[in-house]
Write an enzyme that holds these catalytic residues in place. Structure first.
Site, short mmCIF file in Angstrom:
data_model
loop_
_atom_site.label_atom_id
_atom_site.label_comp_id
_atom_site.label_asym_id
_atom_site.label_seq_id
_atom_site.Cartn_x
_atom_site.Cartn_y
_atom_site.Cartn_z
CD GLU A 29 17.77 56.18 0.79
OE1 GLU A 29 16.53 56.19 0.93
OE2 GLU A 29 18.55 55.67 1.62
CD GLU A 60 18.43 54.62 4.90
OE1 GLU A 60 18.89 53.48 5.10
OE2 GLU A 60 17.54 54.85 4.06
CG HIS A 129 6.16 57.12 5.16
ND1 HIS A 129 5.54 55.90 5.15
CD2 HIS A 129 7.11 57.07 4.20
CE1 HIS A 129 6.09 55.14 4.21
NE2 HIS A 129 7.04 55.82 3.62
C1 LIG Z 1 15.48 52.25 5.45
C2 LIG Z 1 14.66 52.86 4.36
N1 LIG Z 1 15.21 53.81 3.56
C3 LIG Z 1 14.48 54.40 2.60
C4 LIG Z 1 13.18 54.05 2.37
C5 LIG Z 1 12.35 54.75 1.30
N2 LIG Z 1 12.09 53.87 0.16
C6 LIG Z 1 10.98 53.11 0.10
S1 LIG Z 1 10.96 52.11 -1.22
C7 LIG Z 1 12.44 52.69 -1.79
C8 LIG Z 1 13.04 52.12 -3.04
C9 LIG Z 1 13.34 50.67 -2.94
O1 LIG Z 1 13.75 50.17 -4.17
P1 LIG Z 1 14.01 48.62 -4.39
O2 LIG Z 1 14.72 48.04 -3.24
O3 LIG Z 1 14.66 48.46 -5.72
O4 LIG Z 1 12.56 47.96 -4.39
P2 LIG Z 1 11.35 48.24 -5.41
O5 LIG Z 1 10.63 49.42 -4.90
O6 LIG Z 1 11.92 48.43 -6.75
O7 LIG Z 1 10.50 47.01 -5.33
C10 LIG Z 1 12.93 53.67 -0.92
C11 LIG Z 1 14.19 54.42 -1.11
C12 LIG Z 1 12.64 53.04 3.23
N3 LIG Z 1 11.37 52.61 3.09
N4 LIG Z 1 13.40 52.46 4.19
#
Ligand SMILES: Cc1ncc(C[n+]2csc(CCOP(=O)(O)OP(=O)(O)O)c2C)c(N)n1
Ligand SMILES: [Mg+2]
Lengths: 337, 410
Positions: A29, A60, A129
């Site tokens: 990611e 994941e 985290h």
């Molecule tokens: C299982 C998991 N994988 C990765 C993350 C890290 N992460 C937090 S927010 C995010 C992006 C999410 O994007 P989206 O679903 O489009 O929501 P937005 O932030 O645009 O509201 C990521 C990769 C996480 N919190 N949980």
């Protein structure tokens, strides 16, 4: 010799391996154009193209599952999980698939792959985290689990992990990405540029998986540590004046039992450190190993200093983190017996 | 024998990167009012086209047009405007507080306020949202106390979550706001389970699931759809497509090949795609889906087409992966401006009143921040107790935790 932060050392290891071996592909990611939220893959997409370094959808299980498939095909995938706390959706692919493919197919198919993930606390990241899930990997037959504490080792171990023919979980203690954090959160951190272990040779070198390093020689007590806790141990030894021998395990599976045995037979005392929760943590395995191998040399009960058995809290970060004061108390206590 | 060509991998790339001219040609936007409004009991397969269009009510002239015009009264629209302005001011204040070191982290919803604020108008007391971290508008639209939210952000002595959770991962049961998890998409399927429980119990309450477009890639999203398809529970499945998932554009989540609304088709779930920056369209589509749920007709998926105008979080710098001007070029405009213009077109509002309202709200937010700061900030002033760290892991504290608490001396 060039000095690198741990982030730069990891990036350099990936760069060296992508240049040497066209089978190495890197993804996860935000890993492609952006270069990863911790910048470990910065510049790799530009240098090697989008089919060798790319962004993955937020899945994941997808990331680890496709890595298994790529490894089975003959590539050397290096997948990044953004935070170790987010690996759980991919856990089935790690435990039931990557770890067992060689065994169940009698070697017909294998999964030579590395799953990198930042772990550990100290950044006010709260429960999602900050986790240290190493014991969830060391408990699984067929996996190797590695955790460097400094840039020099991070580069050499990551190269060894990529060259390894078995799946390797590569845990990166994020609190030491930019300097050897020793638990004194109220003091400025020394940058890796001013630390001898910031020295990382250019080009290819590897550190065999399963070799511990003695960070500090001592005669009074053996401290078994890995990741950030190595630096906490150093601070505690310094501050208490206890003549501790600090062993940085570097690799948990395979484990350098000879190095452990050698040291504990010399000191007769042992303190085990980790950030992860205590119950069924890797410290329990280490304690059992020491007891089984060194019982007759032990002069005091083995002590563990670990994270508490609670989820990792946000505001109470420094009540939770096993810092130098707690470690120092254990060093003194183990000498009193 | 046919000739074989060497294969190559398709890796989606956004139309532009920093330095380029913003380009939203991938998004085809129908006129406001152009999309039909079917009856709520329409079979899913008869509205497949609605997953490939965009339901819109407010046109460029600020008029409400077409079959989805909910005919909302002026007072309800003013309340919506107020909720959106308050959400924006709240976000701005908390972003600043983070920069001043009063907390560790914050996530704004700037540009997407109409989605949460508009959606909440379709819910009733007792219904349950399973929000992501970007749905603070659900609370603010209910006039949930800002001080309470800020205390959570500051992890202070009055934080109802006792300092345990990362900022913005609120929990407010009374407001129908489920505890937010930091792990993406896990709660999307839990909302389906909550709705199934309501059906099993013969209750009348409904649930709302929330996910970002990037997070629809997680398996939990697909698990939610299959359970919603099989049991037809009273749940609204919201996908907020704000075009970005940190640095990954929506194509990395599969948006190049199909819309996110179309994900529902394989499961036979009715699906709408809606202008998420159009407060009236949000209200209308949410009410349509809520009525389906309340009439026991089952789940609806809604893709809200919007834009994440701000950074992903205080840890993010979007200028590294998208043009700085992209936000201004977003073709669906700003949700606050659009509703304001509509009220002005109706003769019910003016620029002066808008300026005055914004100032009032900013004062209210500032006063709330001062009060919350009085209860402590992350590194300063009164804190949640250290002992709280050991509580609530289990209902009763087991012996090993009591011993650890003692060892910690707290
Ligand atoms: C299982 C998991 N994988 C990765 C993350 C890290 N992460 C937090 S927010 C995010 C992006 C999410 O994007 P989206 O679903 O489009 O929501 P937005 O932030 O645009 O509201 C990521 C990769 C996480 N919190 N949980
Ligand atoms: Mg998004």
């Amino acid at each position: 010799m060039p000095r690198r932060t741990m982030v730069e050392a990891i990036r350099d290891a990936l760069d060296v391996m992508m240049a040497r071996d066209p089978r190495v592909v890197v993804f996860g990611e935000d890993v492609g154009y952006f270069g990863g939220v911790f910048r470990c893959t910065e510049g790799l997409q530009r240098k090697y193209g989008a089919s060798r370094c790319f962004d993955a959808p937020i899945s994941e299980t997808g990331i680890i599952g496709v890595a298994v498939g790529m490894g089975a095909y003959g590539l050397r995938p290096v997948a990044e999980i953004q935070f170790a706390d987010y690996m759980y959706p991919g856990y089935d692919q790690i435990v039931s698939e990557a770890a067992r493919l060689r065994y169940r197919s009698a070697g017909e198919f294998t999964a030579p792959m590395v799953v990198r993930m930042p772990c550990g606390g100290g950044i006010f990241g709260g429960q999602t985290h900050s986790q240290s899930p190493e014991a969830l990997f060391t408990h699984v037959a067929g996996l190797k689990t590695v955790i460097p504490s400094n840039p020099h080792d991070a580069k050499g171990l990551l190269i060894a992990a990529i060259e390894d023919d078995d799946p390797v979980i590569f845990l990166e203690p994020k609190r030491v990405y930019n300097g050897p954090f020793n638990g004194h959160h109220d003091q400025p951190i020394v940058p890796w540029a001013r630390h001898p272990l910031g020295e990382t040779p250019d080009g290819h070198y590897s550190i065999p998986l399963g070799q511990a390093a003695v960070r500090r020689e001592g005669a009074a007590v053996t401290v078994l540590a890995y990741g950030t806790m190595v630096h906490v141990a150093e601070a505690a030894a310094e501050e208490t004046g206890v003549d501790a021998e600090i062993i940085d395990l570097r690799s948990l599976v395979p484990l350098d039992v000879e190095a452990i045995e050698r040291s504990v037979m010399k000191t007769g005392r042992c303190v085990i450190l980790h950030e992860a929760t205590r119950t069924s943590g890797f410290g329990a395995e280490l304690s059992a190993q020491v007891q089984e191998r060194c019982f007759h040399h032990l002069e005091a009960p083995i002590l563990r200093v670990t994270g508490w058995d609670t989820p990792y809290p946000h505001a109470q970060e420094w009540d939770y983190f096993p810092g130098p004061d707690r470690v120092g108390r254990a060093l003194r206590a183990v000498l009193e017996d | 024998m046919a000739e074989r060509i060497p294969l190559s991998l398709h890796v989606p790339e956004p139309a532009v990167r920093p330095g380029g001219r913003p380009d939203f040609q991938y998004l085809s936007i129908p006129r406001a009012g152009a999309v039909r409004r079917p009856p709520v009991d329409v079979p899913a397969h008869e509205i497949h086209d609605l997953a490939y269009s965009i339901i819109r009510v407010l046109n460029r002239e600020g008029e409400a047009v077409g079959p989805w015009d909910p005919g909302l009264g002026v007072e309800a629209m003013k309340a919506g405007l107020r909720a959106m302005l308050k959400t924006r001011a709240f976000d701005a204040r908390m972003m600043m507080a983070q920069r001043q070191g009063k907390t560790s982290f914050y996530m704004p919803s700037t540009g997407e306020e109409a989605v949460a604020c508009g959606f909440q108008t379709a819910l009733e007391k007792g219904d349950m949202n399973f929000p992501t971290y970007r749905q603070q508008g659900l609370l603010i639209a209910q006039d949930w106390p800002l001080v309470d939210m800020m205390c959570q952000v500051f992890s202070n002595e009055r934080d109802r979550l006792m300092g345990r959770q990362l900022p913005v991962l609120y929990s407010a049961k009374e407001a129908g706001f489920f505890s937010v998890s930091g792990n993406l998409t896990t709660q999307f399927v839990q909302a389906v389970g909550w709705a199934m429980a309501s059906a099993i119990s013969g209750d009348t309450r409904i649930a709302a699931a929330w996910v970002g477009e990037g997070s629809t890639a997680e398996s939990d999203f697909h698990a939610a759809l299959v359970f919603a398809s099989v049991y037809r529970p009273p749940v609204i499945l919201n996908v907020v497509n704000n075009q970005w998932a940190i640095s990954a554009f929506q194509g990395i989540a599969g948006g190049e090949s199909a819309t996110f609304a179309a994900r529902a088709h394989g499961y036979g779930i009715p699906s709408l795609r809606v202008d998420g920056n159009d407060f009236l369209a949000v209200h209308a589509a949410s009410s349509w889906a809520a009525e389906r749920a309340r009439r026991n007709l089952g789940a609806t998926l809604i893709e809200w087409v919007t834009y994440r105008a701000g950074a992903h979080s205080t840890s993010d710098d979007p200028s590294r992966y998208r043009p700085k001007e992209e936000s201004d070029a977003w073709p669906l405009g700003d949700p606050i401006e659009r509703l304001k213009n509509h009220l002005i077109a109706l003769g019910a509002w003016s620029e002066e009143r808008q300026t005055q309202l914004r100032a009032e709200i900013e004062d209210e937010v500032l006063a709330a921040a001062r009060e919350a700061e009085g209860y402590g900030t992350l590194h300063d002033g009164p804190k949640p107790s250290s002992a709280a760290m050991f509580e609530g892991v289990y209902k009763e504290m087991p012996r090993h935790l009591r011993e650890q608490r003692q060892e910690a001396g707290v």
